[in-house]
Each structure stands twice: as structure tokens, then as C-alpha cells.
Design a protein around this motif. Structure first.
Motif, PDB file in Angstrom:
ATOM      1  N   VAL A 198      49.045  57.076  55.115  1.00  0.00           N
ATOM      2  CA  VAL A 198      50.401  57.626  54.985  1.00  0.00           C
ATOM      3  C   VAL A 198      50.984  57.763  56.386  1.00  0.00           C
ATOM      4  CG1 VAL A 198      51.822  59.552  54.206  1.00  0.00           C
ATOM      5  CG2 VAL A 198      49.795  58.896  52.893  1.00  0.00           C
ATOM      6  N   PRO A 199      52.111  57.090  56.689  1.00  0.00           N
ATOM      7  CA  PRO A 199      52.714  57.231  58.019  1.00  0.00           C
ATOM      8  C   PRO A 199      53.339  58.609  58.193  1.00  0.00           C
ATOM      9  CG  PRO A 199      54.104  55.876  56.606  1.00  0.00           C
ATOM     10  CD  PRO A 199      52.837  56.128  55.841  1.00  0.00           C
ATOM     11  N   GLY A 200      53.302  59.122  59.414  1.00  0.00           N
ATOM     12  CA  GLY A 200      53.872  60.435  59.694  1.00  0.00           C
ATOM     13  C   GLY A 200      55.381  60.385  59.801  1.00  0.00           C
ATOM     14  N   GLY A 204      56.805  58.222  63.330  1.00  0.00           N
ATOM     15  CA  GLY A 204      57.133  56.866  62.919  1.00  0.00           C
ATOM     16  C   GLY A 204      55.839  56.145  62.620  1.00  0.00           C
ATOM     17  N   VAL A 205      55.626  55.009  63.255  1.00  0.00           N
ATOM     18  CA  VAL A 205      54.371  54.289  63.108  1.00  0.00           C
ATOM     19  C   VAL A 205      53.540  54.503  64.359  1.00  0.00           C
ATOM     20  CG1 VAL A 205      53.313  52.019  62.872  1.00  0.00           C
ATOM     21  CG2 VAL A 205      55.384  52.570  61.597  1.00  0.00           C
ATOM     22  N   SER A 206      52.273  54.821  64.184  1.00  0.00           N
ATOM     23  CA  SER A 206      51.429  55.042  65.350  1.00  0.00           C
ATOM     24  C   SER A 206      50.233  54.107  65.298  1.00  0.00           C
ATOM     25  CB  SER A 206      50.986  56.516  65.416  1.00  0.00           C
ATOM     26  OG  SER A 206      50.170  56.847  64.322  1.00  0.00           O
ATOM     27  N   GLY A 207      49.173  54.471  66.009  1.00  0.00           N
ATOM     28  CA  GLY A 207      48.033  53.574  66.127  1.00  0.00           C
ATOM     29  C   GLY A 207      46.866  53.936  65.242  1.00  0.00           C
ATOM     30  N   THR A 390      53.381  65.152  59.427  1.00  0.00           N
ATOM     31  CA  THR A 390      54.116  64.856  60.658  1.00  0.00           C
ATOM     32  C   THR A 390      53.444  63.754  61.469  1.00  0.00           C
ATOM     33  OG1 THR A 390      52.949  66.635  61.804  1.00  0.00           O
ATOM     34  CG2 THR A 390      55.066  67.179  60.801  1.00  0.00           C
ATOM     35  N   ASP A 391      52.143  63.566  61.259  1.00  0.00           N
ATOM     36  CA  ASP A 391      51.396  62.528  61.964  1.00  0.00           C
ATOM     37  C   ASP A 391      50.793  61.578  60.931  1.00  0.00           C
ATOM     38  OD1 ASP A 391      50.226  61.090  63.960  1.00  0.00           O
ATOM     39  OD2 ASP A 391      48.665  62.550  64.442  1.00  0.00           O
ATOM     40  N   ASP A 392      50.464  60.362  61.373  1.00  0.00           N
ATOM     41  CA  ASP A 392      49.839  59.404  60.468  1.00  0.00           C
ATOM     42  C   ASP A 392      48.532  59.959  59.915  1.00  0.00           C
ATOM     43  OD1 ASP A 392      51.878  57.794  61.266  1.00  0.00           O
ATOM     44  OD2 ASP A 392      50.630  56.054  61.690  1.00  0.00           O
ATOM     45  N   ILE A 393      48.218  59.573  58.688  1.00  0.00           N
ATOM     46  CA  ILE A 393      46.963  59.959  58.059  1.00  0.00           C
ATOM     47  C   ILE A 393      46.267  58.708  57.537  1.00  0.00           C
ATOM     48  CG2 ILE A 393      45.870  61.189  56.121  1.00  0.00           C
ATOM     49  CD1 ILE A 393      48.161  63.196  56.244  1.00  0.00           C
ATOM     50  N   ALA A 394      45.026  58.536  57.922  1.00  0.00           N
ATOM     51  CA  ALA A 394      44.178  57.473  57.361  1.00  0.00           C
ATOM     52  C   ALA A 394      42.905  58.112  56.848  1.00  0.00           C
ATOM     53  CB  ALA A 394      43.871  56.409  58.407  1.00  0.00           C
ATOM     54  N   VAL A 395      42.496  57.736  55.655  1.00  0.00           N
ATOM     55  CA  VAL A 395      41.303  58.290  55.018  1.00  0.00           C
ATOM     56  C   VAL A 395      40.523  57.149  54.361  1.00  0.00           C
ATOM     57  CG1 VAL A 395      40.373  59.924  53.319  1.00  0.00           C
ATOM     58  CG2 VAL A 395      42.505  60.449  54.513  1.00  0.00           C
TER      59      VAL A 395
END
Length: 402
Positions: A198-200, A204-207, A390-395
């Protein structure tokens, strides 16, 4: 007449840059229109826009009225060198009454007989986006009012460039990141996998990225990582690190060796880059996993009949800046049937005004040895809920089936 002319040139410049139809134009057309208006407004022979390249060290001719060769030939001027480079470096207007090889870098300017130049910086949101300069084939000294008028044009162009770049970079970064996330997870007998990204809303888009891939010898590689920063540059670096890690994973069975090679590559080729990464290799034949962690938060392990806990991985320094030059370490973990592992980025557990340990404890409490899809749903429902991240989430969730 002079007293009337002073406010008139400013008024004409304001009208030129605030015309409502300009809002509907794309960047190329905006430049074309404003450069023609500027040429007429200041009665000059040339108007040129040079934009700062992504490295921030070069000005590249992007648009011109009167000197099309500059764009056709891809004229480049180092920041700090010559006339345009001085404007960029000083971030203030510069005039020249002598145009030759001693004062300008681009030979086209003196070859075409220019006798006077005026350049001003293009700045938006505190960021230098380029330089606008005008030239005359007859000797002249530009007045303060003419300098101010050109600066108004430059300010309007700077906003247009900034908005266009921001919009384009976000779109490009989103497409790049989407293309690099696995389109499907491996299907390995006895092992179940699920993932979320889920992008924050703030970044925006992060790494942030995750990766899962099959390796020779009945092994599965699992990666979770986070490149510092956001936007297109972070996404591009992320893509390069992802590809490099996959390549190293084919040649080095120990995750610590893979992260060591990745650190060396990033430190040499990705100057100024820092990333956190956790990389694990699951041996499906022996039910063991070997994992190395570079500055990343430790994965969770939920085993039936036991309390959920964080893996006791050795947390080495992040990737980049040769921080891991003294060597990296892996640990072995038994993954019994029914056990579930959760890999995640910090966007899942970090919240403004909340201690990180509180977020980690909450995640630990909610995760149990359920199927991976249910585990991802549990994590997102508890940690995100009805508030946008608010920040990208990867799981990534991995379960050893019973």
C-alpha cells in the motif's frame, strides 16, 4: 514617457505570465508561448530555457525562440561554468556586455553575433529548475525593470517545470514500482504465501519493496526492503537493488554473503544511497530458514502452541556507505509445520507521535499462526484500520503448511 514605461513593462510581463489560458497548456506549449511573448516584450533576438538535469550538475537546452540549434544539438552547460552556469550557481540575474569564448561556454551564442545577454534563475519551492536567458545582437544594457520582467517569466516557467516533473516522476515511479513487485507469488507444495503493498499518502511512491522467488535446490528466497527517500529516484534505486540481489542469490547460498555483495555494489555504484533489507532463504526440504538482516526490522514468527515472537536475527548495518564492510551474519531458524512468518516494512508499525516499540508490540499481539491471507488481513486491519498510511507498507506472509 520613461515614468510611464516603468510600470507598463511590469504590467505587460504580469499579463503575459498570468493569462488564464496558460493553465490549460502542457509544459512544451507553455514554454513556446511564454518565450515568444518574452521575445516581443523585451525586444530581444533570442530567448532560451535551460533545465537542470537530474544530477544537478548540468543545464540542458530545452526550449528556445530564435536559437533552435541549441535544442537540436542538445547544448549542455555545467553549473558554475560560463554565463548560464553562473546564473544557476549564484541563483541571481547576470548580465553580459561581451559575448565570446571567455564569458560563455556555448559557442553558438557568439557565432550568431550576440552582443548582450541577460539570464535569470528559475526557482520553484526553493529548488533550482533551470535558467532563462535572453540575447540581443545589438549592444545594450538591460534595465532593472527588464530584469524584473524576465524574472517574472522565469518564476512562471519554474512553477510549470516543477509541477510537470513532480507529476511525471510520481507517475513513472508508481509504474516502475508496480512493475517490479511480483505479479504472482511462487506456488510451492507445503508452503503458502501472501503479500500486501500500500503506497503512503504522504510519501507518494518510495523505495519499499518485497520479493519472493524460487531458487535451485528446492529453496525459496524472501526479500523485504526499504530504500531511504521517496519519488522516482528511490524507486529506480530500489529496482537496481532488487535485480542485483536476485543475481547474487543465484550464486551465493548464504543470505549474509548476498547482502555483503549488495552492500558493496550499492556503496560503489549508488553513491549516497541507504537501504534496509532482510533476506531469507527457506529450504523446503529441511524446513529450515537462513536469514540475514541489514538494518531492517526483524520478521515475526508465529508457531502453534507458542507465543508469537520476533526472530532473533542479527541486525547488521543498512546497505550503503560500506557500513557492512566488517562482514554480515546469518542465523538458522527452524520452521516447523504450521509456523507463520511475517516480513514487513516500517510503514506498518511506525506512526507519528507513537513509540516504535508500541507499534511492534501491537503487531506481535495480533499475529497468530493462521493462513497467510488471514495474517495479512489481521495485520492491516489492526495496524492501519480506517486511517490512510502515511508511509509505504509492504508485507509478506509465509506459512509452512501442515
Amino acid at each position: 514617457m520613461a515614468e510611464v514605461g516603468v510600470p507598463l513593462i511590469r504590467l505587460r510581463a504580469l499579463n503575459a505570465v498570468t493569462d488564464s489560458p496558460l493553465k490549460q497548456l502542457d509544459l512544451d506549449k507553455l514554454m513556446e508561448v511564454l518565450l515568444e511573448r518574452t521575445r516581443e516584450l523585451l525586444a530581444v533576438d533570442t530567448v532560451t530555457v535551460l533545465l537542470v538535469d537530474r544530477s544537478g550538475t548540468q543545464l540542458v537546452a530545452r526550449a528556445t525562440s530564435g536559437f533552435e540549434e541549441e535544442v537540436f544539438q542538445g547544448v549542455r552547460v555545467p553549473v558554475g561554468k560560463g554565463f548560464a552556469g553562473a546564473v544557476a550557481q549564484r541563483r541571481e540575474p547576470v548580465q553580459l556586455q561581451r559575448v565570446d569564448e571567455s564569458t560563455v561556454v556555448n559557442p553558438l551564442l557568439w557565432e550568431h553575433g550576440l552582443r548582450a545577454l541577460l539570464g535569470v534563475p528559475m526557482i520553484a519551492e526553493g529548488e533550482l529548475t533551470g535558467v532563462v536567458h535572453v540575447g540581443s545582437t545589438t549592444p545594450r544594457r538591460f534595465t532593472g525593470e527588464e530584469v524584473e520582467a524576465l524574472q517574472l517569466v522565469a518564476d512562471r516557467l519554474a512553477v510549470g517545470v516543477y509541477v510537470d516533473r513532480t507529476r511525471s516522476e510520481r507517475a513513472a515511479a508508481a509504474m516502475l514500482q508496480e512493475s517490479l513487485l511480483p505479479s504472482r507469488l511462487p506456488s510451492t507444495e507445503g508452503w503458502e504465501l501472501a503479500a500486501r503493498y500500500v503506497p503512503g499518502t504522504d510519501s507518494g511512491v518510495s523505495g519499499d519493496w518485497y520479493d519472493v522467488f524460487e531458487l535451485p535446490g528446492a529453496r525459496i528466497g524472501v526479500v523485504i526492503g526499504d530504500v531511504a527517500g521517496n519519488g522516482l529516484r528511490a524507486a529506480v534505486v530500489m529496482g537496481r537493488l532488487r535485480s542485483a540481489l536476485r543475481a547474487y542469490a543465484m550464486d551465493y547460498p548464504d543470505p549474509a554473503d548476498v547482502l555483503g555483495k549488495l552492500d558493496r555494489k550499492a556503496s560503489h555504484f549508488e553513491t549516497g544511497t541507504m537501504a534496509t533489507v532482510a533476506y531469507a532463504v527457506i529450504d523446503t526440504a529441511t524446513d529450515h530458514m537462513r536469514i540475514a538482516v541489514a538494518g531492517h526490522l526483524p520478521p515475526l514468527l508465529a508457531t502453534p502452541g507458542h507465543e508469537t515472537c520476533f526472530l532473533p536475527a542479527h541486525i547488521g548495518p543498512p546497505i550503503g556507505f560500506d557500513l557492512g564492510s566488517t562482514g554480515r551474519r546469518s542465523i538458522d531458524v527452524e520452521v516447523p509445520p504450521g509456523a507463520l512468518m511475517i516480513f514487513y516494512t516500517d510503514g506498518l508499525v511506525e506512526r507519528r507521535g507513537e513509540d516504535l516499540d508500541d507499534g511492534l508490540e501491537r503487531l506481535c499481539r495480533v499475529i497468530s499462526a493462521v493462513d497467510p491471507e488471514a495474517a495479512c488481513a489481521q495485520a492491516m486491519a489492526t495496524m492501519v484500520g480506517d486511517q490512510p498510511a502515511t508511509d509505504d507498507i509492504a508485507v509478506v506472509a509465509v506459512r509452512h503448511g501442515t
